[in-house]
Write a protein that holds these residues in place. Structure first.
Motif, mmCIF file in Angstrom:
data_model
loop_
_atom_site.group_PDB
_atom_site.id
_atom_site.type_symbol
_atom_site.label_atom_id
_atom_site.label_comp_id
_atom_site.label_asym_id
_atom_site.label_seq_id
_atom_site.Cartn_x
_atom_site.Cartn_y
_atom_site.Cartn_z
ATOM 1 N N ASP A 20 0.836 -1.207 0.000
ATOM 2 C CA ASP A 20 0.000 0.000 0.000
ATOM 3 C C ASP A 20 0.869 1.255 0.000
ATOM 4 O O ASP A 20 0.718 2.140 -0.849
ATOM 5 N N ILE A 21 1.816 1.317 0.927
ATOM 6 C CA ILE A 21 2.678 2.502 1.058
ATOM 7 C C ILE A 21 3.616 2.626 -0.141
ATOM 8 O O ILE A 21 3.767 3.709 -0.730
ATOM 9 N N GLY A 22 4.253 1.527 -0.515
ATOM 10 C CA GLY A 22 5.237 1.565 -1.591
ATOM 11 C C GLY A 22 4.619 1.931 -2.935
ATOM 12 O O GLY A 22 5.130 2.805 -3.644
ATOM 13 N N ALA A 23 3.522 1.281 -3.295
ATOM 14 C CA ALA A 23 2.872 1.560 -4.583
ATOM 15 C C ALA A 23 2.310 2.979 -4.614
ATOM 16 O O ALA A 23 2.422 3.684 -5.624
ATOM 17 N N GLY A 24 1.719 3.405 -3.493
ATOM 18 C CA GLY A 24 1.159 4.756 -3.438
ATOM 19 C C GLY A 24 2.222 5.827 -3.586
ATOM 20 O O GLY A 24 2.061 6.780 -4.365
ATOM 21 N N ASN A 25 3.324 5.690 -2.851
ATOM 22 C CA ASN A 25 4.400 6.683 -2.940
ATOM 23 C C ASN A 25 5.078 6.672 -4.308
ATOM 24 O O ASN A 25 5.457 7.729 -4.834
ATOM 25 N N SER A 26 5.245 5.493 -4.893
ATOM 26 C CA SER A 26 5.890 5.388 -6.213
ATOM 27 C C SER A 26 5.069 6.064 -7.305
ATOM 28 O O SER A 26 5.619 6.551 -8.297
ATOM 29 N N SER A 27 3.744 6.088 -7.121
ATOM 30 C CA SER A 27 2.876 6.669 -8.150
ATOM 31 C C SER A 27 3.113 8.162 -8.339
ATOM 32 O O SER A 27 2.824 8.713 -9.407
ATOM 33 N N PHE A 28 3.640 8.847 -7.294
ATOM 34 C CA PHE A 28 3.873 10.293 -7.399
ATOM 35 C C PHE A 28 4.956 10.640 -8.419
ATOM 36 O O PHE A 28 5.093 11.801 -8.801
ATOM 37 N N ARG A 29 5.721 9.655 -8.838
ATOM 38 C CA ARG A 29 6.717 9.886 -9.883
ATOM 39 C C ARG A 29 6.064 10.027 -11.254
ATOM 40 O O ARG A 29 6.699 10.491 -12.207
ATOM 41 N N THR A 32 -0.049 13.440 -10.746
ATOM 42 C CA THR A 32 -0.188 14.544 -9.803
ATOM 43 C C THR A 32 -0.922 14.094 -8.544
ATOM 44 O O THR A 32 -1.541 13.027 -8.512
ATOM 45 N N LEU A 33 -0.872 14.957 -7.533
ATOM 46 C CA LEU A 33 -1.540 14.660 -6.266
ATOM 47 C C LEU A 33 -3.047 14.545 -6.439
ATOM 48 O O LEU A 33 -3.688 13.678 -5.839
ATOM 49 N N SER A 34 -3.634 15.427 -7.256
ATOM 50 C CA SER A 34 -5.090 15.393 -7.422
ATOM 51 C C SER A 34 -5.538 14.103 -8.104
ATOM 52 O O SER A 34 -6.538 13.498 -7.704
ATOM 53 N N LEU A 35 -4.806 13.668 -9.135
ATOM 54 C CA LEU A 35 -5.154 12.419 -9.808
ATOM 55 C C LEU A 35 -4.961 11.240 -8.857
ATOM 56 O O LEU A 35 -5.774 10.305 -8.835
ATOM 57 N N TYR A 36 -3.909 11.297 -8.053
ATOM 58 C CA TYR A 36 -3.686 10.257 -7.040
ATOM 59 C C TYR A 36 -4.876 10.166 -6.088
ATOM 60 O O TYR A 36 -5.387 9.077 -5.801
ATOM 61 N N THR A 37 -5.331 11.319 -5.583
ATOM 62 C CA THR A 37 -6.438 11.336 -4.620
ATOM 63 C C THR A 37 -7.720 10.817 -5.248
ATOM 64 O O THR A 37 -8.493 10.091 -4.609
ATOM 65 N N MET A 38 -7.958 11.191 -6.517
ATOM 66 C CA MET A 38 -9.169 10.732 -7.202
ATOM 67 C C MET A 38 -9.185 9.210 -7.344
ATOM 68 O O MET A 38 -10.195 8.562 -7.067
ATOM 69 N N VAL A 39 -8.054 8.642 -7.769
ATOM 70 C CA VAL A 39 -7.992 7.187 -7.963
ATOM 71 C C VAL A 39 -7.978 6.475 -6.611
ATOM 72 O O VAL A 39 -8.629 5.442 -6.430
ATOM 73 N N LYS A 40 -7.262 7.046 -5.637
ATOM 74 C CA LYS A 40 -7.142 6.396 -4.324
ATOM 75 C C LYS A 40 -8.468 6.391 -3.569
ATOM 76 O O LYS A 40 -8.679 5.590 -2.657
ATOM 77 N N SER A 41 -9.390 7.284 -3.958
ATOM 78 C CA SER A 41 -10.703 7.285 -3.305
ATOM 79 C C SER A 41 -11.444 5.968 -3.529
ATOM 80 O O SER A 41 -12.367 5.638 -2.785
ATOM 81 N N SER A 42 -11.017 5.213 -4.548
ATOM 82 C CA SER A 42 -11.621 3.898 -4.782
ATOM 83 C C SER A 42 -11.303 2.915 -3.665
ATOM 84 O O SER A 42 -11.915 1.842 -3.582
ATOM 85 N N SER A 43 -10.345 3.265 -2.789
ATOM 86 C CA SER A 43 -9.995 2.379 -1.676
ATOM 87 C C SER A 43 -11.198 2.139 -0.762
ATOM 88 O O SER A 43 -11.289 1.104 -0.104
ATOM 89 N N LEU A 44 -12.147 3.100 -0.721
ATOM 90 C CA LEU A 44 -13.379 2.904 0.052
ATOM 91 C C LEU A 44 -14.126 1.662 -0.419
ATOM 92 O O LEU A 44 -14.645 0.883 0.388
ATOM 93 N N HIS A 92 2.902 7.319 -18.671
ATOM 94 C CA HIS A 92 3.128 7.675 -17.271
ATOM 95 C C HIS A 92 1.817 7.695 -16.491
ATOM 96 O O HIS A 92 1.763 7.267 -15.333
ATOM 97 N N ILE A 93 0.759 8.229 -17.119
ATOM 98 C CA ILE A 93 -0.542 8.260 -16.449
ATOM 99 C C ILE A 93 -1.041 6.845 -16.190
ATOM 100 O O ILE A 93 -1.566 6.540 -15.113
ATOM 101 N N PHE A 94 -0.860 5.957 -17.167
ATOM 102 C CA PHE A 94 -1.298 4.561 -17.007
ATOM 103 C C PHE A 94 -0.527 3.880 -15.875
ATOM 104 O O PHE A 94 -1.122 3.215 -15.024
ATOM 105 N N ILE A 95 0.801 4.054 -15.855
ATOM 106 C CA ILE A 95 1.628 3.436 -14.802
ATOM 107 C C ILE A 95 1.241 3.997 -13.438
ATOM 108 O O ILE A 95 1.066 3.249 -12.467
ATOM 109 N N GLY A 96 1.098 5.326 -13.363
ATOM 110 C CA GLY A 96 0.752 5.963 -12.090
ATOM 111 C C GLY A 96 -0.591 5.510 -11.563
ATOM 112 O O GLY A 96 -0.729 5.166 -10.385
ATOM 113 N N CYS A 97 -1.600 5.490 -12.434
ATOM 114 C CA CYS A 97 -2.940 5.061 -12.012
ATOM 115 C C CYS A 97 -2.956 3.585 -11.621
ATOM 116 O O CYS A 97 -3.656 3.189 -10.679
#
Length: 264
Positions: A20-29, A32-44, A92-97
């Motif tokens: 969870d921590i490793g994949a999430g932090n790696s995605s910031f490479r 963006t933060l906003s796209l990260y938050t939007m996709v990560k909201s699926s964790s609910l 990059h967007i595909f890898i990050g998401c």
């Protein structure tokens, strides 16, 4: 604790946490933060699914609706933020998401396994003791994975040591570490008493407060969509609290009725 029990109960939770921590932090490479938050909201959604799979949550239509609305509200809350600063290359967007989705799935599994440790195993009913057992395996997994992906010498050779200086860099490492420990401890304590989904929704509320305070204190811009998303998320959190309150009242009433029947 016997090593067989450690491998069977602690290690899966530690590896899920590391993923969870490793994949999430790696995605910031890559995003963006906003796209990260939007996709990560699926964790609910994944928290709910893992909770149902491990019989920690009871699936209901209202609960599914609450999760769906909140996920949409979070997406609206962060829509448009820092979207011009990211790398727009499709690869990059595909890898990050993909990394964020892996993190979201592992986040649901991580918290489900953590609650099982806190509630159903005698060795890990204390939150601090649970962190003590989880930390070594989680740290080793992250160190090995990070070393292979980024290079074991990249940390020591980083330019931040020269730019910020050794004392400031150490403070930048230690202070967030202390804050992360306190946050994790509070999350574990909450999991000891509340449901699995409550923890995730509390995290969404923290996100809501961060965005709102950023607007009030630092003057961060909020569009109409962001404002509507904040309102929807806040109302949905209130609905969730009402749902849990009525659920606990129903359980309490049924228990009282059963006790009265036994006494009769």
């Amino acid at each position: 604790m016997p090593w067989q029990m450690y491998v069977r109960t602690i290690l899966p939770c530690a590896l899920a946490s590391a993923a969870d921590i490793g994949a999430g932090n790696s995605s910031f490479r890559f995003i963006t933060l906003s796209l990260y938050t939007m996709v990560k909201s699926s964790s609910l959604v994944f928290v709910l699914l893992w909770g149902v799979a491990f019989k920690l949550e009871t699936l209901s239509t209202r609960l599914v609706l609450i999760v769906a609305i909140m996920t949409g509200g979070v997406v609206m809350m962060v829509y448009g933020h820092d979207s011009k600063d990211g790398d727009n290359r499709p690869t990059h967007i595909f890898i990050g998401c993909s990394l964020v989705l892996i993190s979201a799935v592992m986040s649901g599994l991580r918290w489900a396994l953590t609650q099982l440790l806190l509630k159903r195993h005698s060795h890990t009913q204390n939150p601090i003791l649970t962190i003590f057992y989880l930390s070594p395996a989680m740290s080793i997994a992250l160190f090995i994975t990070g070393g292979f992906l980024e290079g074991f010498g990249s940390f020591a050779a980083s330019k931040v040591w020269d730019i910020k200086g050794v004392p400031v860099t150490l403070c930048l490492l230690v202070i967030p570490g202390i804050l992360a420990f306190l946050m994790t401890l509070s999350e574990f304590i909450l999991l000891s008493y509340a449901s699995l989904l409550t923890l995730s929704i509390a995290g969404i509320f923290k996100e809501l407060l961060t965005i709102l305070l950023g607007h009030l204190v630092f003057g961060d811009s909020l569009s109409l969509i962001n404002g509507v998303g904040l309102l929807i998320t806040l109302l949905d959190i209130l609905w969730y609290n009402y749902y849990r309150l009525t659920e606990s009242s129903t359980v309490s009433t049924l228990t009282d009725v059963e006790l009265e029947e036994v006494n009769e």
